[in-house]
Write an enzyme that holds these catalytic residues in place. Structure first.
Site, mmCIF file in Angstrom:
data_model
loop_
_atom_site.group_PDB
_atom_site.id
_atom_site.type_symbol
_atom_site.label_atom_id
_atom_site.label_comp_id
_atom_site.label_asym_id
_atom_site.label_seq_id
_atom_site.Cartn_x
_atom_site.Cartn_y
_atom_site.Cartn_z
ATOM 1 C CD GLU A 142 -2.828 -1.237 2.411
ATOM 2 O OE1 GLU A 142 -2.755 -0.362 3.274
ATOM 3 O OE2 GLU A 142 -3.669 -2.152 2.449
ATOM 4 C CD GLU A 166 -4.322 -8.432 1.718
ATOM 5 O OE1 GLU A 166 -5.235 -7.738 2.186
ATOM 6 O OE2 GLU A 166 -3.115 -8.154 1.839
HETATM 7 C C1 XIL Z 1 -5.785 -6.848 8.396
HETATM 8 C C2 XIL Z 1 -6.084 -8.020 9.304
HETATM 9 O O1 XIL Z 1 -7.008 -8.868 8.656
HETATM 10 C C3 XIL Z 1 -6.648 -7.511 10.610
HETATM 11 O O2 XIL Z 1 -6.813 -8.577 11.524
HETATM 12 C C4 XIL Z 1 -5.720 -6.453 11.216
HETATM 13 O O3 XIL Z 1 -6.331 -5.889 12.361
HETATM 14 C C5 XIL Z 1 -5.423 -5.351 10.219
HETATM 15 O O4 XIL Z 1 -4.917 -5.928 9.030
HETATM 16 N N1 XIL Z 1 -4.850 -5.212 3.704
HETATM 17 C C6 XIL Z 1 -3.767 -5.966 4.116
HETATM 18 C C7 XIL Z 1 -3.897 -6.846 5.287
HETATM 19 O O5 XIL Z 1 -2.733 -5.985 3.433
HETATM 20 O O6 XIL Z 1 -2.701 -6.984 5.999
HETATM 21 C C8 XIL Z 1 -4.986 -6.368 6.223
HETATM 22 O O7 XIL Z 1 -5.151 -7.330 7.232
HETATM 23 C C9 XIL Z 1 -6.278 -6.142 5.459
HETATM 24 C C10 XIL Z 1 -6.094 -5.091 4.409
#
Ligand code: XIL
Length: 386
Positions: free
Chosen positions: A182, A293
């Site tokens: 990001e 994801e």
């Molecule tokens: C999220 C997790 O799922 C949560 O448990 C945590 O509190 C915050 O991070 N993008 C990403 C992930 O790259 O690392 C994130 O994961 C969700 C959004």
């Protein structure tokens, strides 16, 4: 609508909590999600493998299939479930910097991550590493020099040391790393004129921090695939910014192997056409791609909180969205080497608490690990691509 207001969790905001949804049993009951006949033995040959067909087997050699998992899921029913369905896993939080080096420079807490990695490898699953650098979930020591802010030289030194130590520790066990997460924004957070997020790494080190982090990872494990991972990777502006970064790294001889599409989707966004255009644009850069994801919210937009229960109609609409998106990824399997969903079941999803506390049910299995219509849609898409 774009994923605006972005993935910024207010400091100290709680992570997802385990919630049981009374509504869910009603939906499950209505749908009567029957297990698929002809169950396939898990890759691990676990005796208590679930009765439903294995997603990893359905995807087979075409594409790695996997899920984000947590250390708590490595036992009992959930462990067998993961081994049955996954050919690749990623730690949802256990390999982020605040988890691996919470207290001070050079002091690591690898036990939970090691257990997760060893669990996966012992059962024939590959492991993605997520994430070496991000603007969230970083330990406080990284940016502090006593009570002052760390200097540029110090921060470069700390970042290089962290990446070197962590990548070396997992060398040969983690086949692909999200090196940076990001780093670009499209109006939803402060950025430099090139769209680079004004994170501490960017403001203290300068735009060249991206070269620093990729070069450190490449040096520590020349065999690992190195990814840039982001949300909204299909938006034309992100395609432009990320492509410029890839070309610049390659021109400087810095290794980057792949683009990770987070693919946090909703019922209404993004379009398959945008995703297809983006995959084709990244392919022209000579990098591979992973969907890292994937989840599909029942709400029309990720920023909405309108859905109060998983009705059969919403679940059917979600299944169609999974089918069209996964169908695209499978058509582009020469470019997309892996597909991971962000969680094993609706019992635990980050979307229940981001960007607000709400009901959501964005994954393939319900809170009791029963397959949803979305599971059948993905299974059929994978089988059709055979
Ligand atoms: C999220 C997790 O799922 C949560 O448990 C945590 O509190 C915050 O991070 N993008 C990403 C992930 O790259 O690392 C994130 O994961 C969700 C959004």
């Amino acid at each position: 609508m774009p994923l605006s207001a972005t993935l910024v969790r207010p400091p100290g905001a709680p992570g997802p909590t385990r919630r049981r949804f009374a509504q869910w049993s009603l939906a499950g009951g209505l749908l009567g999600s029957a297990p698929v006949r002809g169950a396939v033995e898990s890759a691990a040959g676990a005796a208590d493998a679930p009765a439903d067909a294995s997603l990893a087997k359905a995807f087979g050699q075409r594409m790695l299939f996997g899920m984000a998992i947590t250390p708590e899921q490595l036992r009992g029913r959930e462990a067998a479930f993961i081994a049955h369905h996954c050919s690749v896993v990623v730690a949802e939080n256990a390999m982020k910097p605040e988890a691996l080096a919470p207290l001070r420079e050079g002091q690591y807490e690898f036990a939970a991550a090691d257990a997760l990695v060893d669990f996966a490898r012992a059962r024939g699953m590959q492991v993605r590493g997520h994430t070496l650098m991000w603007h969230q979930q970083m330990p406080p020591w990284l940016l502090k020099d006593g009570s002052a802010t760390v200097s540029r030289a110090q921060l470069i030194g700390r970042v290089e040391r962290y990446i070197t130590d962590v990548v070396t520790h997992f060398k040969g066990r983690v086949f692909a790393w999200d090196v940076l997460n990001e780093a670009f924004v499209d109006g939803e957070a402060p950025a430099d004129p090139g769209g680079m997020r004004l994170s501490e790494l960017r403001t203290i080190i300068g735009p060249e921090y991206i070269e620093v982090v990729f070069a450190a990872a490449a040096k520590a494990d020349p065999d690992a695939l190195l990814f840039y991972n982001d949300y909204e990777t299909q938006s034309p502006r992100k395609v432009e910014m990320i492509s410029r970064m890839v070309r610049s790294l390659k021109a400087k001889g810095v290794k980057i192997d792949g683009i990770g599409h987070q693919a946090h989707c909703s019922a209404g966004h993004p379009s398959v056409a945008d995703f297809e255009r983006a995959i084709d644009a990244y392919a022209r850069l000579g990098v591979t791609q992973h969907v890292t994801e994937l989840d599909i919210a029942l709400n029309d937009s990720l920023m909405e909180n309108k859905v109060t229960s998983a009705t059969p109609a919403l679940l059917e609409r979600q299944a169609r969205r999974y089918a069209e998106l996964v169908g695209l990824f499978l058509r582009r399997r020469a470019q997309v080497g892996a597909l991971l969903v962000w969680g094993i079941s609706d019992a635990h999803s980050w979307l229940n608490s981001w960007p607000m506390q709400r009901f959501e049910a964005p994954l393939l299995f319900d809170a009791q690990l029963r397959p949803k219509p979305a599971f059948h849609a993905v299974l059929e898409a994978a089988q059709r691509a055979a």
